[in-house]
Structure formats: structure tokens, C-alpha cells
Design a protein around this motif. Sequence first.
Motif, PDB file in Angstrom:
ATOM      1  N   VAL A  43       0.858  -1.185   0.000  1.00 11.74           N
ATOM      2  CA  VAL A  43       0.000   0.000   0.000  1.00 11.74           C
ATOM      3  C   VAL A  43       0.897   1.240   0.000  1.00 11.74           C
ATOM      4  CG1 VAL A  43      -1.877  -1.152   1.227  1.00 11.74           C
ATOM      5  CG2 VAL A  43      -0.132   0.088   2.526  1.00 11.74           C
ATOM      6  N   GLN A  44       0.279   2.394  -0.174  1.00 15.23           N
ATOM      7  CA  GLN A  44       1.028   3.647  -0.143  1.00 15.23           C
ATOM      8  C   GLN A  44       1.388   4.005   1.300  1.00 15.23           C
ATOM      9  OE1 GLN A  44       3.195   5.823  -1.166  1.00 15.23           O
ATOM     10  NE2 GLN A  44       2.010   6.260  -3.009  1.00 15.23           N
ATOM     11  N   ILE A  45       2.574   4.561   1.468  1.00 22.02           N
ATOM     12  CA  ILE A  45       2.969   5.018   2.803  1.00 22.02           C
ATOM     13  C   ILE A  45       2.212   6.306   3.147  1.00 22.02           C
ATOM     14  CG2 ILE A  45       5.255   3.978   2.545  1.00 22.02           C
ATOM     15  CD1 ILE A  45       6.365   6.814   2.154  1.00 22.02           C
ATOM     16  N   GLY A  46       2.247   6.676   4.406  1.00 23.40           N
ATOM     17  CA  GLY A  46       1.643   7.941   4.815  1.00 23.40           C
ATOM     18  C   GLY A  46       0.269   7.814   5.416  1.00 23.40           C
ATOM     19  N   GLY A  47      -0.300   6.628   5.419  1.00 26.15           N
ATOM     20  CA  GLY A  47      -1.614   6.425   6.004  1.00 26.15           C
ATOM     21  C   GLY A  47      -1.527   6.147   7.491  1.00 26.15           C
ATOM     22  N   SER A  48      -2.667   6.274   8.159  1.00 27.93           N
ATOM     23  CA  SER A  48      -2.700   6.025   9.606  1.00 27.93           C
ATOM     24  C   SER A  48      -2.888   4.549   9.927  1.00 27.93           C
ATOM     25  CB  SER A  48      -3.849   6.820  10.239  1.00 27.93           C
ATOM     26  OG  SER A  48      -5.095   6.413   9.673  1.00 27.93           O
ATOM     27  N   ALA A  56       5.716   1.908   5.336  1.00 31.76           N
ATOM     28  CA  ALA A  56       6.676   2.967   5.665  1.00 31.76           C
ATOM     29  C   ALA A  56       7.878   2.404   6.418  1.00 31.76           C
ATOM     30  CB  ALA A  56       5.979   4.050   6.486  1.00 31.76           C
ATOM     31  N   GLU A  57       7.600   1.444   7.289  1.00 32.87           N
ATOM     32  CA  GLU A  57       8.680   0.797   8.043  1.00 32.87           C
ATOM     33  C   GLU A  57       9.631   0.062   7.098  1.00 32.87           C
ATOM     34  OE1 GLU A  57       8.117  -3.083  10.357  1.00 32.87           O
ATOM     35  OE2 GLU A  57       7.976  -1.550  11.928  1.00 32.87           O
TER      36      GLU A  57
END
Length: 409
Positions: A43-48, A56-57
Motif C-alpha cells: 500500500v502507499q505510505i503515509g496512512g494512519s 513505511a517501516e
Amino acid sequence: MGFVRGQFPALAKEWAFFDNAGGSQTLQGAMDRIVEFLTHRDVQIGGSYEISQLAAEALMDGRRAAQTFVNAARPEEIVFGPSTTALVQTLAAAMRSQFQPGDEIIVSHADHESNIGPWERLREFGVVIKVWPFDTKSMRLRLEDLAPLMGPRTKLVCVHHVSNILGQINPVAEIAEFVHARGAKICVDGVAYAPHRAIDVTGWDVDYYIFSLYKCYGPHTAIMYGKYELLAELDGLYHYFYGKDKIPGKLEPGNPNYELAYSTTAVVAYIQELGRRAGSQAEGRALFEAGFEAIARQEEVLTNRLLDWLRGRNDCRVIGDATNEGNLRVPTVSFRVEAVRSGAVARAMDDHKVAIRFGDFHSRRLAELLGEDHDEGVVRVSMVHYNTLAELERMLSALPEILVKDSAA
């Protein structure tokens, strides 16, 4: 060697891969990281939400691994991109506003075109491009030839760490010190060096260092290191709201390829495991360096055997240094065969399931400078640590037959 070769699925084929300077085989571990990301974190990074946090990790883990790879001060000094060529173009575009008409950039025609062409294109903005002469007698770049080119308007010197034709290691730390003492920055193309020795951007004090992971046992992606304060000065190439302080994201338009960046963790872990198997008790970066020390020892044996064989022939001529004193050469060896076109040698070797290459390898200016751009360029055998002496002897056994047959033709 059994452990090493077992990490590369492609080595189970009958082919001997001696075209590694064009691209090495890929680690199973790197493939596993890619699959793991695409299966569980795609998925795209930056989501909660949790999966976005995991993505993101993974990207940050890739940056930290690349930090270890080059010995950078912080992971934010790592920029990912599709290739070294693309990353040098990125750097040139992001630096353009720092140059005024009359400012100077120095390049070397001994370089791969990736570290020449992007800077040449800045001529249209009034930047003066100077050429550091390559000494064809010593087959070296000499600081005494660089010195007269540098002046108060010199802003950047671009140089290769290793030529992908000559295989000789340039003293990057010495060059960087020389350039900095004269007020300029340095950009190093490390593509032909990175698979063979540990990179140390901090110890060498280079400003920018760029190389391709797909020549270092990973997938088709690349890494650029830049000193953090210098990256902060670069113009952003992403959306307007990615300010100068958004480092390194402003230099990764569309975001980097997450799964390929993540695979860097497997490359670093593999090299550390080589250090561990060589007897090192260290951890982290020190263990990584021990792994490359083991790589260098294996490659020295291969390099010396091939050079010994070529020196013993009166119909073969090594391009560049035909010796490996002090192991200051990587196992990339180019040569010519008397009265035989280089392409004929490589194509005949195909029948023996040995992959070598011929041409100028995108170092066309160097081939032209050396007068080696005729008859399909030069023959190049480029090895890495997973190659064996048995594979090399297989190639050397086939070569005499090929040379006699082709010279007669």
C-alpha cells in the motif's frame, strides 16, 4: 562457496555468468523481501492504518540498510532511484540553480556516460564543462592533470571510482581531499566498485556517491548518497509543497519503489553473513566490512588467474593494467585478441554456456580515447565473488580453440 552459490537461484543453471559488471545475479533473500512486501505491505505510505505503517517501516528499513552499505551518517542521506543514470540526471537537475553562467564542472572522459552526459547538458545554462585528461601512458587519472583545471569558478568534479573497462580502483579519498581543498564538491560514480569492496562515504568524505543495487546482488534499482546538508540545498523535483527540508522525498518524485528499496536489507544481511562465516565476531557495519574483505580475497584469486593467463598469450592484450599489485583491481578485465573481432569471441563463447560481453559498455569516450572503439570494441570478462575457479578454467579451456578458429576465419 556452497553457501554463497546457494543464495543465488540463477547459479543452478549451466551458464557461467561473467557479465556481472552489466548486472549481477539476484539474491534469493532479495526476492523474498520483494514478495513479502507485495504480499503483506503493498500500500502507499503515509496512512494512519497498520498496513501503511508497515510499508513505511519497510522503506525506512531499506534506507537504514543502504546507510550501512555506504557508511552514511543518517538514513535520510539515502535517495533511491531506478538506475545510476537516472540518479545522476536527478542530481544534475536538482543542482542546476546552484550554477551561474561561467561556473565550471569538471568531468572525465574515462567515466561511464552516466556521469558525463547529465553534466554536459548544463552547458545550455552557461555552465562551462572541462575535461580532466586521462593519461594513456599510465592509464590513470592524475591529480597533476586536474590541478590546472581548477579555479575559483570550479563548483563540482565528477569522477568514477572504478572504470567498467579498466577495472582499476581510483583513490577517491585522495581525490576528494584535493577537490575540497580547492573549494569544489565531488560526485563519484561507484557502480563498478560497489559489488567488490565496502563503500565508506564518511571515511572518504565524498559529497555524492551513486551506484546500482542490481550490480550488487539486488534487483534493478539504485542508490544515491548525499551529505545531508548538501541534499537540503538541492531543489526539489517533486510537488511544490515538498519543500527543501523534505529530505530525501523531494528527490524521489512519485516515491521510490518500496519493494526494491526494502530488498536492500537482504543484500546487507547477506554480506554480513559472509563476514560471520569468515570468522568475524563483529556486528553491524564492522561485520559488513568483514564480508567485503572475504569477497575481496575470493575475487583476487579469480583476477590474478585470468590476468596470468592473458599475459601468457602473445595474441591477447589486456586493456589497462595487466597486473593486480596489492589487489587494487576489481575482477573486471577487458582485452583484445589479435586479428579477431571482439564480438566473434563473445558469440563463440555462447556455445560453451559462458556469458561474456563485448563493446564499449557505455564508456564510449574512453574507448575512443584509447583507440579501442573499432572491431566491435573490447572483450570484457567481469567476475564477482560467486564465480569459481572451475568456471574460469572452463572459459580459459575454451578460449584457445575459439581464438584459433576465429583468427583462421
